[in-house]
Design a protein around this motif. Structure first.
Motif, PDB file in Angstrom:
ATOM      1  N   GLN A  79       0.826  -1.202   0.000  1.00 47.78           N
ATOM      2  CA  GLN A  79       0.000   0.000   0.000  1.00 47.78           C
ATOM      3  C   GLN A  79       0.867   1.262   0.000  1.00 47.78           C
ATOM      4  N   ALA A  80       1.921   1.255   0.796  1.00 50.06           N
ATOM      5  CA  ALA A  80       2.812   2.422   0.836  1.00 50.06           C
ATOM      6  C   ALA A  80       3.489   2.633  -0.515  1.00 50.06           C
ATOM      7  N   GLU A  81       3.893   1.556  -1.155  1.00 47.61           N
ATOM      8  CA  GLU A  81       4.533   1.670  -2.472  1.00 47.61           C
ATOM      9  C   GLU A  81       3.549   2.191  -3.505  1.00 47.61           C
ATOM     10  N   ARG A  82       2.315   1.690  -3.455  1.00 47.00           N
ATOM     11  CA  ARG A  82       1.295   2.140  -4.405  1.00 47.00           C
ATOM     12  C   ARG A  82       0.988   3.628  -4.213  1.00 47.00           C
ATOM     13  N   ARG A  83       0.870   4.075  -2.973  1.00 45.09           N
ATOM     14  CA  ARG A  83       0.590   5.494  -2.724  1.00 45.09           C
ATOM     15  C   ARG A  83       1.754   6.382  -3.130  1.00 45.09           C
ATOM     16  N   ALA A  84       2.974   5.898  -2.952  1.00 39.48           N
ATOM     17  CA  ALA A  84       4.135   6.679  -3.381  1.00 39.48           C
ATOM     18  C   ALA A  84       4.161   6.829  -4.893  1.00 39.48           C
ATOM     19  N   GLU A  85       3.802   5.759  -5.605  1.00 36.74           N
ATOM     20  CA  GLU A  85       3.749   5.845  -7.063  1.00 36.74           C
ATOM     21  C   GLU A  85       2.649   6.792  -7.520  1.00 36.74           C
ATOM     22  N   ALA A  90       3.150  10.191  -9.649  1.00 30.98           N
ATOM     23  CA  ALA A  90       2.445  10.444 -10.906  1.00 30.98           C
ATOM     24  C   ALA A  90       1.687  11.762 -10.849  1.00 30.98           C
ATOM     25  N   GLN A  91       1.130  12.111  -9.699  1.00 29.28           N
ATOM     26  CA  GLN A  91       0.440  13.393  -9.569  1.00 29.28           C
ATOM     27  C   GLN A  91       1.416  14.556  -9.696  1.00 29.28           C
ATOM     28  N   ARG A  92       2.582  14.428  -9.102  1.00 25.56           N
ATOM     29  CA  ARG A  92       3.583  15.499  -9.193  1.00 25.56           C
ATOM     30  C   ARG A  92       4.071  15.676 -10.621  1.00 25.56           C
ATOM     31  N   ARG A  93       4.211  14.562 -11.343  1.00 28.97           N
ATOM     32  CA  ARG A  93       4.658  14.636 -12.724  1.00 28.97           C
ATOM     33  C   ARG A  93       3.585  15.294 -13.606  1.00 28.97           C
TER      34      ARG A  93
END
Length: 83
Positions: free
Chosen positions: A66-72, A76-79
């Motif tokens: 879950q932490a990895e998915r939220r970081a991705e 993606a939002q920042r990009r």
């Protein structure tokens, strides 16, 4: 992977309950039965401890996924935002 670990932990907990249940019935005291009541209780305790460890690994695995998915998603939002 987390779900399969939860299923494994549940199966081990069922085996632990069965082992402890056998130790309190007359099956463990019969002449041809495998082991004695203390052995059945010990097996139940070992199965239960292993089930707890497997459940902990399942929880940690799910947590890190879950932490990895939220970081991705955050990346993606920042990009996607113009600076």
């Amino acid at each position: 992977m987390g779900r399969s670990l939860y299923i494994l932990a549940a199966a081990l907990a069922v085996f632990a309950a069965i082992s402890c249940g056998v130790s309190y019935t007359n099956i463990a005291q019969q002449p041809g039965s495998p082991g004695d009541a203390a052995l059945w209780r010990t097996m139940g305790l070992v199965f239960f401890v292993i089930a707890l460890v497997v459940a902990l690994v399942g929880v940690l695995s799910t947590l890190f996924e879950q932490a990895e998915r939220r970081a991705e998603e955050a990346k993606a939002q920042r990009r996607g935002r113009p600076r």
